[in-house]
Design an enzyme around this catalytic site. Structure first.
Site, PDB file in Angstrom:
ATOM      1  N   ASN A   1      -7.567  -2.988  14.307  1.00 62.68           N
ATOM      2  CA  ASN A   1      -9.159  -3.537  14.039  1.00 62.68           C
ATOM      3  C   ASN A   1      -8.902  -4.566  13.027  1.00 62.68           C
ATOM      4  O   ASN A   1      -9.941  -4.736  12.473  1.00 62.68           O
ATOM      5  CB  ASN A   1      -9.710  -2.209  13.544  1.00 62.68           C
ATOM      6  CG  ASN A   1      -8.933  -1.803  11.953  1.00 62.68           C
ATOM      7  OD1 ASN A   1      -7.971  -2.382  11.866  1.00 62.68           O
ATOM      8  ND2 ASN A   1      -9.305  -0.631  11.556  1.00 62.68           N
TER       9      ASN A   1
ATOM     10  N   ASP B   1       0.771  -1.093   0.012  1.00 65.61           N
ATOM     11  CA  ASP B   1      -0.071  -0.077  -0.101  1.00 65.61           C
ATOM     12  C   ASP B   1       0.913   1.389   0.096  1.00 65.61           C
ATOM     13  O   ASP B   1       2.138   1.160   0.045  1.00 65.61           O
ATOM     14  CB  ASP B   1      -0.835  -0.193   1.126  1.00 65.61           C
ATOM     15  CG  ASP B   1      -0.198  -0.294   2.529  1.00 65.61           C
ATOM     16  OD1 ASP B   1       0.818  -0.180   2.716  1.00 65.61           O
ATOM     17  OD2 ASP B   1      -0.788  -1.099   3.499  1.00 65.61           O
TER      18      ASP B   1
ATOM     19  N   GLU C   1      -9.643  -2.024   5.615  1.00 69.24           N
ATOM     20  CA  GLU C   1     -10.249  -1.878   6.828  1.00 69.24           C
ATOM     21  C   GLU C   1     -11.378  -2.689   6.968  1.00 69.24           C
ATOM     22  O   GLU C   1     -11.780  -3.308   6.079  1.00 69.24           O
ATOM     23  CB  GLU C   1     -10.522  -0.257   6.748  1.00 69.24           C
ATOM     24  CG  GLU C   1      -9.738   0.718   6.765  1.00 69.24           C
ATOM     25  CD  GLU C   1      -8.627   0.844   8.092  1.00 69.24           C
ATOM     26  OE1 GLU C   1      -8.899  -0.087   8.958  1.00 69.24           O
ATOM     27  OE2 GLU C   1      -7.978   1.712   8.108  1.00 69.24           O
TER      28      GLU C   1
ATOM     29  N   HIS D   1      -7.136  -5.009  10.380  1.00 67.50           N
ATOM     30  CA  HIS D   1      -6.979  -4.648   8.855  1.00 67.50           C
ATOM     31  C   HIS D   1      -5.701  -5.348   8.547  1.00 67.50           C
ATOM     32  O   HIS D   1      -4.531  -5.514   9.226  1.00 67.50           O
ATOM     33  CB  HIS D   1      -7.094  -3.202   8.589  1.00 67.50           C
ATOM     34  CG  HIS D   1      -5.802  -2.468   8.991  1.00 67.50           C
ATOM     35  ND1 HIS D   1      -5.856  -1.432   9.875  1.00 67.50           N
ATOM     36  CD2 HIS D   1      -4.297  -2.619   8.771  1.00 67.50           C
ATOM     37  CE1 HIS D   1      -4.873  -0.815  10.109  1.00 67.50           C
ATOM     38  NE2 HIS D   1      -3.895  -1.581   9.384  1.00 67.50           N
TER      39      HIS D   1
END
Length: 241
Positions: A135, A67, A142, A137
């Site tokens: 979380n 990313d 996400e 990810h």
């Protein structure tokens, strides 16, 4: 899914680093998927040391990073490209023409198609390294209502912005990124994920013992044929077994 629990981040870095170095020594033109963040740094330190000592060469290796931030110059100090140059690429004998990054400053649809073609033309990713967010990810996938496929532009969640904003001291942290999708990640032949620290314990539990759901993107790794998880004791502290 294979689970390895070690005592320290450095022990994990050495264990994963050995896997990567052994793979490259067996296949000098390996295609590696790489991640940024604190978790992979001990692995990159080990690889750099092995390369400096002449025990492995990256001159024919091709890399694809997961990313990149949007609306941030490629060579800005906080770009993921700069992170990789600082922590790995400048310390090994890789050909910079073989380094592949998503471009967060162009049309995301066109960029997704370009990246997918580049991975396909390289005959796919052999080994993909991942971290995991608090979380759940992976990459910047996400929590969502459905799993993604190829690369896409994503609005970062508040928790991700909070976790990463400490690195942005001169400018505000970007709120968007472009990331490999879950489908791209899952097509890697082998996946290695590293998680360290108590702050990752809930995400690790959901990934390993929870249901497979896009609400915890990392849980999809339960369905990969060759996924290996490296944890320290703190990250593994909520696991039942």
């Amino acid at each position: 899914m294979k689970i390895n629990i070690l005592k320290t981040a450095d022990e994990i870095g050495e264990a994963i680093g050995k896997i990567f170095c052994d793979y490259v020594n067996e296949k000098p033109n390996a295609v590696l998927g790489l991640a940024t963040g604190a978790s992979p740094v001990p692995t990159y330190n080990y690889i750099a040391k092995q390369c400096k000592e002449g025990k492995v060469s990256f001159k024919d290796v091709t890399t694809f990073n997961l990313d990149e931030y949007c609306d941030l110059p490629k060579k800005h100090a906080n770009s993921f490209y700069s992170f990789m140059v600082d922590n790995l690429f400048s310390k090994v004998d890789i050909n910079f023409d073989n380094i592949n990054f998503l471009d967060g400053n162009t049309d995301s649809v066109d960029e997704s198609a370009r990246y997918a073609k580049a991975i396909k033309d390289a005959n796919g990713i052999d080994v993909q390294l991942l971290g995991i967010g608090r979380n759940g990810h992976i990459g910047f996938n996400e929590p969502a209502d459905e799993f993604t496929d190829e690369a896409f532009k994503v609005k970062l969640t508040d928790s991700t912005i909070e976790a990463n904003s400490i690195y942005f001291t001169d400018i505000a942290m970007p709120h968007y990124a472009i990331t490999m999708g879950i489908g791209s990640i899952m097509r890697a032949k082998s996946i290695i994920l590293v998680a360290t620290g108590e702050s990752k314990a809930e995400a690790v539990k959901a990934m390993i013992e929870g249901e497979v759901t896009p609400k915890c993107p990392a849980s999809i790794l339960q369905q990969h044929e060759d996924a290996t998880i490296f944890l320290d004791e703190a990250a593994a502290s909520l696991l039942k077994k």
